[in-house]
Design a protein around this motif. Structure first.
Motif, mmCIF file in Angstrom:
data_model
loop_
_atom_site.group_PDB
_atom_site.id
_atom_site.type_symbol
_atom_site.label_atom_id
_atom_site.label_comp_id
_atom_site.label_asym_id
_atom_site.label_seq_id
_atom_site.Cartn_x
_atom_site.Cartn_y
_atom_site.Cartn_z
ATOM 1 N N UNK A 89 0.821 -1.200 0.000
ATOM 2 C CA UNK A 89 0.000 0.000 0.000
ATOM 3 C C UNK A 89 0.864 1.263 0.000
ATOM 4 N N UNK A 90 1.944 1.241 0.775
ATOM 5 C CA UNK A 90 2.821 2.416 0.819
ATOM 6 C C UNK A 90 3.468 2.650 -0.549
ATOM 7 N N UNK A 91 3.804 1.551 -1.233
ATOM 8 C CA UNK A 91 4.378 1.683 -2.574
ATOM 9 C C UNK A 91 3.352 2.299 -3.532
ATOM 10 N N UNK A 92 2.117 1.790 -3.436
ATOM 11 C CA UNK A 92 1.039 2.319 -4.274
ATOM 12 C C UNK A 92 0.815 3.808 -3.993
ATOM 13 N N UNK A 93 0.843 4.178 -2.733
ATOM 14 C CA UNK A 93 0.607 5.566 -2.326
ATOM 15 C C UNK A 93 1.653 6.514 -2.933
ATOM 16 N N UNK A 94 2.887 6.033 -3.083
ATOM 17 C CA UNK A 94 3.934 6.836 -3.735
ATOM 18 C C UNK A 94 3.471 7.280 -5.119
#
Ligand SMILES: Nc1ncnc2c1ncn2[C@@H]1O[C@H](COP(=O)(O)OP(=O)(O)OP(=O)(O)O)[C@@H](O)[C@H]1O
Ligand SMILES: [Mg+2]
Length: 323
Positions: free
Chosen positions: A180-185
């Motif tokens: 999710x953090x990668x997607x948020x980037x």
């Protein structure tokens, strides 16, 4: 941007406010995590932001507009909502569940299909394997991914996520958080994220709001909350390993002793770590290599050293523990 101004909610026939004059704001593109024990008012805050619950007093603004001045359907179109119990419709396939909002928005069937397939891929579900299944045919973690995909479907700039990774084991949870953090980037949504897990809050939040019994107890970056817990409640919630948690948020470069490339100190190092890695990782590297100093690198160049003694001193300092 989301702003809450002295927002209060007293449910009918109750005396104690579920949410008690809470004020905070979340900047565009940031993740704000609400953390606190069961019943402290986290879900109620989310539900007030998308007008499923009306505040008793106070004001809520989304992108500068008072939400009472915005048509509630129009408001909810801007806001993706991952509800606490996942909430997939049991008699609809995953394809139909994820395509729910686009279908309400009357997108063409072809466009919906394409968007659903793309989203399943994004959240790490195999579109061909998953699209035709019903929720009961998925594991808990897969259902949560489908829930996140559904909330993202119409590409809303704001996401409300109520314990979105609550129903899975710690390993899967860790993976979902990373993904999710990668997607948020890439997508840079403005996100209100609810959890009762302080570790999840520290990992996911640009900001953290600590709640207790309807009241806002502390707000700040994970670093601020960890280094300066507002009171005993926050301190207890963080737990006894506050020092270690801080080491996970502190970059090696912020504690290192600078050295020049080629100096004796740099040549003496037998193991190395990138400068932006957390200090906790430096400990890992030292242990693996049976060394008590690690060389800190930017690119291929050694720019500093970090020793076990320096880390220990730092832990004592932040724990307020005088040696
Ligand atoms: N519709 C309602 N009517 C009356 N009381 C309510 C209603 N919804 C929530 N409450 C009460 O408001 C308080 C806050 O509830 P809320 O669901 O916001 O807590 P929470 O922090 O999300 O808890 P959890 O971590 O268990 O999900 C609780 O005491 C709850 O019983
Ligand atoms: Mg809740």
């Amino acid at each position: 941007m989301i702003q809450l101004e002295l927002v209060k909610k007293v449910f009918p026939n109750t005396t104690v406010p579920a949410v008690d004059e809470v004020t905070f704001s979340i900047n565009k593109g940031n993740i704000c995590v609400f953390v606190g024990p069961s019943g402290c008012g986290k879900t109620t805050i989310l539900r007030m932001i998308n007008r499923l619950v009306e505040p008793t007093s106070g004001n809520i603004y989304v992108d500068g507009e008072n939400i009472l001045d915005v048509d509630s359907d129009e408001l909810r179109r801007r806001i993706g909502y991952v509800i606490q119990q996942i909430g997939l419709l049991p008699h609809r396939t995953i394809e139909q569940n994820v395509g729910l909002v686009p279908r309400l928005l009357k997108w063409s069937e072809a466009k919906i299909k394409q968007r659903v397939m793309e989203l399943l891929e994004i959240v790490g579900l195999d579109p061909v394997e998953t699209a035709w299944k019903y929720p009961y045919q998925l594991s808990g973690g897969q259902m949560q991914r489908a829930g996140v995909a559904r909330a993202l479907a119409a590409d809303p700039p704001i996401m409300l996520m109520d314990e979105p990774f609550g129903a899975v084991d710690p390993i899967v949870r860790g993976r979902l958080q990373d993904e999710f953090l990668r997607l948020q980037q890439e997508v840079k949504k403005t996100i209100c994220f609810v959890t009762h897990d302080i570790n999840e809050a520290l990992k996911m939040g640009d900001y953290i709001v600590v709640m207790n019994m309807g009241k806002l107890v502390q707000k700040g970056t994970p670093m601020e909350v960890l280094s300066n817990p507002a009171n005993k409640f926050v301190k207890d919630m963080i737990g006894d390993d506050r020092g270690v948690k801080l080491l996970d948020l502190t970059r090696a470069e912020s504690l290192m002793t600078a050295v020049t490339e080629g100096s004796a100190a740099a040549r003496d190092c037998s193991c190395f770590l990138d400068a932006i890695q957390p200090v906790k990782m430096a400990l890992e590297v030292m242990m693996k290599n049976d060394s008590d100093v690690v060389g800190i690198c930017r690119g291929k160049e050694v720019v500093g050293t970090l020793s076990w003694t320096e880390i220990k001193k730092h832990i004592h300092k932040i724990s307020g523990d005088q040696e």
